[in-house]
Design an enzyme around this catalytic site. Structure first.
Site, PDB file in Angstrom:
ATOM      1  N   GLY A  11      37.127 -13.930 -78.383  1.00  0.00           N
ATOM      2  CA  GLY A  11      37.316 -15.148 -79.172  1.00  0.00           C
ATOM      3  C   GLY A  11      36.750 -14.964 -80.571  1.00  0.00           C
ATOM      4  O   GLY A  11      35.677 -14.398 -80.741  1.00  0.00           O
ATOM      5  N   ARG A  72      42.254 -10.416 -76.603  1.00  0.00           N
ATOM      6  CA  ARG A  72      41.621  -9.989 -75.351  1.00  0.00           C
ATOM      7  C   ARG A  72      42.626  -9.042 -74.707  1.00  0.00           C
ATOM      8  O   ARG A  72      43.747  -9.433 -74.433  1.00  0.00           O
ATOM      9  CB  ARG A  72      41.346 -11.178 -74.440  1.00  0.00           C
ATOM     10  CG  ARG A  72      40.486 -12.271 -75.087  1.00  0.00           C
ATOM     11  CD  ARG A  72      40.137 -13.340 -74.072  1.00  0.00           C
ATOM     12  NE  ARG A  72      39.836 -14.623 -74.699  1.00  0.00           N
ATOM     13  CZ  ARG A  72      38.656 -14.955 -75.196  1.00  0.00           C
ATOM     14  NH1 ARG A  72      37.665 -14.106 -75.160  1.00  0.00           N
ATOM     15  NH2 ARG A  72      38.450 -16.141 -75.722  1.00  0.00           N
ATOM     16  N   ASP A 103      30.403 -10.724 -74.670  1.00  0.00           N
ATOM     17  CA  ASP A 103      30.111  -9.882 -73.506  1.00  0.00           C
ATOM     18  C   ASP A 103      31.330  -9.080 -73.023  1.00  0.00           C
ATOM     19  O   ASP A 103      31.192  -7.931 -72.611  1.00  0.00           O
ATOM     20  CB  ASP A 103      29.464 -10.695 -72.372  1.00  0.00           C
ATOM     21  CG  ASP A 103      30.343 -11.818 -71.869  1.00  0.00           C
ATOM     22  OD1 ASP A 103      31.318 -12.164 -72.570  1.00  0.00           O
ATOM     23  OD2 ASP A 103      30.052 -12.352 -70.786  1.00  0.00           O
ATOM     24  N   THR A 126      30.137 -14.452 -81.105  1.00  0.00           N
ATOM     25  CA  THR A 126      30.794 -15.394 -80.191  1.00  0.00           C
ATOM     26  C   THR A 126      30.141 -16.753 -80.369  1.00  0.00           C
ATOM     27  O   THR A 126      28.914 -16.822 -80.548  1.00  0.00           O
ATOM     28  CB  THR A 126      30.678 -14.972 -78.706  1.00  0.00           C
ATOM     29  OG1 THR A 126      30.983 -16.108 -77.878  1.00  0.00           O
ATOM     30  CG2 THR A 126      29.291 -14.486 -78.324  1.00  0.00           C
ATOM     31  N   ASP A 128      29.621 -18.747 -78.127  1.00  0.00           N
ATOM     32  CA  ASP A 128      28.942 -19.129 -76.871  1.00  0.00           C
ATOM     33  C   ASP A 128      27.442 -18.838 -76.855  1.00  0.00           C
ATOM     34  O   ASP A 128      26.720 -19.387 -76.037  1.00  0.00           O
ATOM     35  CB  ASP A 128      29.594 -18.409 -75.679  1.00  0.00           C
ATOM     36  CG  ASP A 128      31.069 -18.755 -75.540  1.00  0.00           C
ATOM     37  OD1 ASP A 128      31.475 -19.825 -76.030  1.00  0.00           O
ATOM     38  OD2 ASP A 128      31.806 -17.951 -74.951  1.00  0.00           O
ATOM     39  N   ASP A 130      25.968 -16.327 -75.651  1.00  0.00           N
ATOM     40  CA  ASP A 130      25.573 -15.889 -74.304  1.00  0.00           C
ATOM     41  C   ASP A 130      25.353 -14.373 -74.207  1.00  0.00           C
ATOM     42  O   ASP A 130      25.576 -13.793 -73.153  1.00  0.00           O
ATOM     43  CB  ASP A 130      26.634 -16.339 -73.278  1.00  0.00           C
ATOM     44  CG  ASP A 130      28.024 -15.825 -73.616  1.00  0.00           C
ATOM     45  OD1 ASP A 130      28.222 -15.286 -74.724  1.00  0.00           O
ATOM     46  OD2 ASP A 130      28.922 -15.949 -72.767  1.00  0.00           O
ATOM     47  N   ARG A 172      32.071 -21.318 -72.397  1.00  0.00           N
ATOM     48  CA  ARG A 172      32.478 -20.569 -71.197  1.00  0.00           C
ATOM     49  C   ARG A 172      31.606 -21.019 -70.023  1.00  0.00           C
ATOM     50  O   ARG A 172      31.539 -22.208 -69.762  1.00  0.00           O
ATOM     51  CB  ARG A 172      32.399 -19.066 -71.433  1.00  0.00           C
ATOM     52  CG  ARG A 172      33.339 -18.291 -70.516  1.00  0.00           C
ATOM     53  CD  ARG A 172      33.420 -16.857 -70.884  1.00  0.00           C
ATOM     54  NE  ARG A 172      34.213 -16.608 -72.063  1.00  0.00           N
ATOM     55  CZ  ARG A 172      35.538 -16.538 -72.060  1.00  0.00           C
ATOM     56  NH1 ARG A 172      36.214 -16.696 -70.951  1.00  0.00           N
ATOM     57  NH2 ARG A 172      36.205 -16.298 -73.156  1.00  0.00           N
TER      58      ARG A 172
HETATM   59  O1  F6P Z   1      34.205 -17.199 -75.830  1.00  0.00           O
HETATM   60  C1  F6P Z   1      34.570 -18.149 -76.779  1.00  0.00           C
HETATM   61  C2  F6P Z   1      35.397 -19.246 -76.172  1.00  0.00           C
HETATM   62  O2  F6P Z   1      35.750 -20.149 -77.181  1.00  0.00           O
HETATM   63  C3  F6P Z   1      34.744 -19.968 -74.991  1.00  0.00           C
HETATM   64  O3  F6P Z   1      33.820 -20.936 -75.387  1.00  0.00           O
HETATM   65  C4  F6P Z   1      35.953 -20.538 -74.310  1.00  0.00           C
HETATM   66  O4  F6P Z   1      35.695 -20.757 -72.937  1.00  0.00           O
HETATM   67  C5  F6P Z   1      36.992 -19.467 -74.498  1.00  0.00           C
HETATM   68  O5  F6P Z   1      36.589 -18.701 -75.621  1.00  0.00           O
HETATM   69  C6  F6P Z   1      38.391 -19.982 -74.733  1.00  0.00           C
HETATM   70  O6  F6P Z   1      39.226 -18.875 -74.781  1.00  0.00           O
HETATM   71  P1  F6P Z   1      40.725 -18.916 -75.324  1.00  0.00           P
HETATM   72  O7  F6P Z   1      40.658 -19.040 -76.814  1.00  0.00           O
HETATM   73  O8  F6P Z   1      41.296 -17.627 -74.884  1.00  0.00           O
HETATM   74  O9  F6P Z   1      41.347 -20.129 -74.715  1.00  0.00           O
END
Ligand code: F6P
Length: 322
Positions: A11, A72, A103, A126, A128, A130, A172
């Site tokens: 992300g 991703r 991560d 990120t 998050d 985390d 997340r």
């Molecule tokens: O890891 C960053 C994040 O924004 C998380 O907070 C969230 O769960 C996820 O990515 C959403 O992913 P995507 O943009 O693939 O929907």
């Protein structure tokens, strides 16, 4: 070392561009060639690589997103996918690689550094927060401030209507964004995976609040495993104790926008440190900041070890809510 590469993966997070800028400037000042790999690991597998110079990184410090693009990549999780990536690195002569991500990025980076001779360093990027091995990740400060602005706005309408609101934030399966935005926004309750609260408990606590004279309340909910869980909780509350509520899911708004000063400073300092780490011969580590000092953590630890929420902040919320 003469040639290094940089990519953003997973992300996007506000501050990634400030970090790319810092790494490029440091590399060029040290007479290194630096290449941008587009679309994270997916672009690396496809060989989408372009040279970065002062012009490309001019005037991007304030921009959210990432000029390199991100993705991703399922293919990179396979040994065959990584073999293609290693081939590209060997063909282009890239000897050092900077990975900006979370991560998932570092899981891939750990395998890559075991399977190829290229030096690899990570930078935590990120929203998050985390990643083990750093107090803060690039993008977290911007995300909590974006969430906070939304919570403040919702408080106005919640007060105007005497309403209960559920505000769902990203993160997340962690509660870092929820905890800090909730605390700063004066949330009455917090639902985070690290400290589960049953619907019975939540009903009892909200009931106490309303009986004590509160007329509106904001519950900040971490999205956890199931984004949209707030709707189910809101329905259960209505069924059990009859409180009407509204749900607001902040979603990807938290990922965009100009980075805060804190994120730009962190991103700049980690970007410089990453290039310096590569030229000093470091590899297989993430560069983070703990107590304002640069710290190197083995890439493997960043996702294998669990970063703990600051319990003092949780306790603070308990004292201040209600
Ligand atoms: O890891 C960053 C994040 O924004 C998380 O907070 C969230 O769960 C996820 O990515 C959403 O992913 P995507 O943009 O693939 O929907």
């Amino acid at each position: 070392m003469k040639k290094i590469g940089i990519l953003t993966s997973g992300g996007d997070a506000p501050g990634m561009n400030a970090c790319i800028r810092a790494a490029v400037r440091t590399a060029l000042a040290g007479n290194l060639d630096i290449y941008g790999i587009k679309w994270g690991y997916a672009g690396l597998i496809r060989g989408e690589i372009e040279p970065l110079d002062r012009k490309v990184i001019a005037n991007i410090i304030h921009q959210g997103g990432t000029i390199l693009g991100t993705a991703r990549s399922e293919e990179f999780r396979t040994k065959e996918g990584r073999a293609k990536a290693i081939n590209v690195l060997q063909e282009t002569g890239i000897e050092g690689l900077i990975l900006i991500g979370g991560d998932g990025t570092f899981r891939g980076g750990t395998l890559l550094s075991q399977e190829c001779g290229v030096s690899i360093v990570g930078i935590p990027g990120t929203i998050d927060n985390d990643c083990y091995g750093t107090d803060y990740t690039i993008g977290f400060d911007t995300a909590i401030n974006t969430a906070l602005e939304a919570i403040d706005r919702i408080r106005d309408t919640a007060t105007a209507h005497d309403r209960l609101f559920f505000v769902e934030v990203m993160g997340r399966n962690t509660g870092f964004i929820a905890l800090e935005s909730g605390l700063a926004g004066g949330a009455e309750e917090l639902l985070i995976p690290e400290a589960p609260v049953s619907v019975e408990e939540l009903c009892a606590r909200l009931g106490d609040n309303f009986r004590a004279g509160k007329r509106s309340a904001i519950v900040v909910v971490a999205e956890a495993e199931h984004p949209g869980e707030s709707f189910r909780i809101a329905r259960e509350i209505k069924d059990r104790i009859g409180y009407e509520s509204r749900v607001c899911i902040l979603g990807h708004i938290q990922r965009g926008g100009p980075p805060t000063a804190r994120d730009r400073v962190l991103a700049s300092s980690l970007g410089v440190a990453a290039v310096q780490a590569l030229t000093e011969g470091k590899s297989g580590c993430m560069i983070g900041e703990i107590n304002s000092k640069i710290v190197y953590t083995p890439l493997k630890d960043t996702w294998e070890k669990k970063k703990q929420l600051q319990t003092s902040l949780k306790d603070l919320l308990k004292i201040l809510a209600g």
